[in-house]
Write an enzyme that holds these catalytic residues in place. Structure first.
Site, PDB file in Angstrom:
ATOM      1  N   LYS A 102      -5.041  33.983 -17.040  1.00 34.72           N
ATOM      2  CA  LYS A 102      -4.716  32.910 -16.255  1.00 34.72           C
ATOM      3  C   LYS A 102      -3.462  32.896 -16.014  1.00 34.72           C
ATOM      4  O   LYS A 102      -2.489  33.524 -17.291  1.00 34.72           O
ATOM      5  CB  LYS A 102      -5.452  31.536 -17.023  1.00 34.72           C
ATOM      6  CG  LYS A 102      -7.233  31.695 -16.463  1.00 34.72           C
ATOM      7  CD  LYS A 102      -7.597  31.497 -15.755  1.00 34.72           C
ATOM      8  CE  LYS A 102      -8.931  32.170 -15.150  1.00 34.72           C
ATOM      9  NZ  LYS A 102      -9.805  31.531 -16.143  1.00 34.72           N
TER      10      LYS A 102
HETATM   11  C1  LIG Z   1     -11.362  31.020 -15.637  1.00 32.33           C
HETATM   12  C2  LIG Z   1     -12.903  30.058 -15.346  1.00 32.33           C
HETATM   13  C3  LIG Z   1     -13.396  29.100 -15.998  1.00 32.33           C
HETATM   14  C4  LIG Z   1     -13.809  29.060 -17.200  1.00 32.33           C
HETATM   15  O1  LIG Z   1     -12.449  29.273 -18.319  1.00 32.33           O
HETATM   16  P1  LIG Z   1     -13.099  29.999 -20.098  1.00 32.33           P
HETATM   17  O2  LIG Z   1     -11.172  29.593 -20.298  1.00 32.33           O
HETATM   18  O3  LIG Z   1     -13.197  31.182 -19.754  1.00 32.33           O
HETATM   19  O4  LIG Z   1     -13.968  29.108 -19.968  1.00 32.33           O
HETATM   20  C5  LIG Z   1     -14.015  27.936 -14.950  1.00 32.33           C
HETATM   21  N1  LIG Z   1     -13.839  27.752 -13.516  1.00 32.33           N
HETATM   22  C6  LIG Z   1     -13.081  29.021 -13.137  1.00 32.33           C
HETATM   23  C7  LIG Z   1     -13.032  28.898 -11.294  1.00 32.33           C
HETATM   24  C8  LIG Z   1     -12.816  29.890 -14.013  1.00 32.33           C
HETATM   25  O5  LIG Z   1     -11.781  30.760 -12.981  1.00 32.33           O
END
Ligand SMILES: *Cc1c(COP(=O)(O)O)cnc(C)c1O
Length: 404
Positions: free
Chosen positions: A191
């Site tokens: 991210k």
């Molecule tokens: C990355 C992601 C998540 C989950 O986030 P984590 O921090 O990995 O638990 C949830 N929804 C979407 C759309 C994502 O891309």
């Protein structure tokens, strides 16, 4: 292709600031949730213009906490998009509620008209996902939520730095008097803001945030993080059955400098995304992803669309061709109904989502991150055009195929 020339799908932007910040925290004697996390929460809530923020150890944990704090559970239905990561749907099931899928519109985001068709007397909440960083049509979604007295929880895992009608995702839309009950961000390694693993929930209601804060740390009813400080007390009370979802100060020490660089990161990603679009828009075999008509796209993902009727190869073969040229790529996302576990939902006609399945079959996420050079972007775009040209369908097939 030598490994030196490989352009990976993603590379996190970690600098000396993060290294120094972590070192300082490691030497401070306080490693778990404490002052650094409190500072991260404060600064984050300012950045997204939400009054309250709670740091958590993943975006998934944040989504789970939001549902639990709103008392969503057995007998309830939550409407979300089929084009998302499995976490969005798993958490609905963790609280015992039932996921209902509303199909996407052309941009890849949940279509408000499809939401309307899926509402039943058991619907309690809407969970839109800002796919790739493109803001959803939030005013339409909030208006449906208000009309049917539903909660809104935004999965903003892709949307840190995106603006909806001039306001950051997390701020709601003050001129219209709208804000979601919770907005959840992810700090997973791929991210834009990363702490390795981590997340943040923002809210506009103090009560909702306090409930989430309590559930975040075992259901302990007071500020438990200072329990071991000299001013802390040994005494605590468990008020309800909570989870262990807190973010450590070590992770917040990475998050703070990452937060300070977000505007730079968004600018860098936007520049690279625009360069892709400029270089690829003339190709007949591919379609560029849409920009936001009334907001700011943070360009978390550049999801190129193939025109499969003009190509003699599949999406999977296209990705193999990129790999052969030393370029990493990914796919976001395998729609929920295509996973074996969610099959039982897929067979229910109300969860049909042909548009998500069609879009999925032709999308490829290209590398996009601040440390890519313009030459890297150029190389990827040249490879895409070359693969498309070499594998273009013969004219007869292209003409008989329906234009997309
Ligand atoms: C990355 C992601 C998540 C989950 O986030 P984590 O921090 O990995 O638990 C949830 N929804 C979407 C759309 C994502 O891309």
């Amino acid at each position: 292709m030598s490994i030196d020339n490989y352009i990976p799908y993603h590379r996190p932007s970690i600098g000396q600031e993060e290294v120094d910040s972590v070192e300082q925290t490691l030497r401070s004697g306080w490693l778990t949730t404490g002052a650094r996390t409190a500072q991260f929460e404060r600064e984050f809530s300012e950045y997204v213009q939400a009054p309250y923020a709670l740091a958590v150890n993943s975006g998934t944990a944040g989504l789970h906490l939001a549902l639990a704090a709103l008392d969503i559970g057995p007998g309830d239905e939550v409407i979300t998009t089929p084009l998302t990561f499995c976490a969005t749907v798993n958490v609905i099931m963790h609280v015992g509620a039932e996921p209902v899928l509303a199909d996407i519109g052309p941009g890849g985001n949940i279509d408000p008209e499809q939401i309307r068709l899926k509402i039943t007397p058991r619907t309690r909440a809407l969970m839109p996902v800002h796919f790739a960083g493109l803001p959803c049509d939030m005013n339409a979604i909030w208006s449906i939520a208000r009309e049917h007295r539903l909660f809104t929880i935004e999965d903003a895992a892709h949307a840190l730095g995106s603006l909806y009608r001039g306001y950051p995702i997390g701020a709601g839309h003050p001129p219209a008097g709208y804000a979601s009950d919770a907005v959840v961000f992810s700090f997973y390694a791929t991210k834009s803001l990363t702490t390795g693993e981590g997340g943040m929930v923002t809210a506009h209601g103090k009560d909702a945030l306090e409930r989430m804060r309590r559930l975040c740390l075992h259901g302990i009813g007071k500020d438990a993080w200072n329990r071991y400080a000299d001013c802390g007390s040994w005494y605590y009370e468990v008020a309800e059955c909570g989870f262990k979802y807190n973010l450590s100060d070590i992770q917040s020490a990475i998050g703070l400098p990452q937060l300070h660089k977000q505007e730079q990161f968004v600018a860098a990603r936007t520049e690279r995304a625009r360069l892709y679009t400029e270089l690829l828009s003339d190709s007949d075999e591919v379609e560029c992803p849409p920009d936001s008509p009334d907001g700011r796209h943070c360009w978390h993902i550049y999801a190129l669309r193939l025109r499969l009727n003009r190509l003699a190869i599949s999406r999977a073969q296209f990705i193999e061709e990129l790999r052969a040229r030393g370029i990493g790529a990914s796919v976001h996302f395998i729609p929920i109904p295509l996973h074996p576990y969610f099959k039982k939902y897929a067979v229910l006609s109300r969860n049909h989502c042909p548009r998500a399945i069609d879009l999925y079959s032709r999308m490829i996420s290209l590398p996009l991150y601040p440390s890519m050079t313009p030459e890297d972007v150029q190389r990827v775009a040249t490879a895409v055009i070359d693969i498309a040209r070499r594998n273009a369908a013969t004219k007869a097939i292209a003409v008989s195929g329906r234009g997309r």
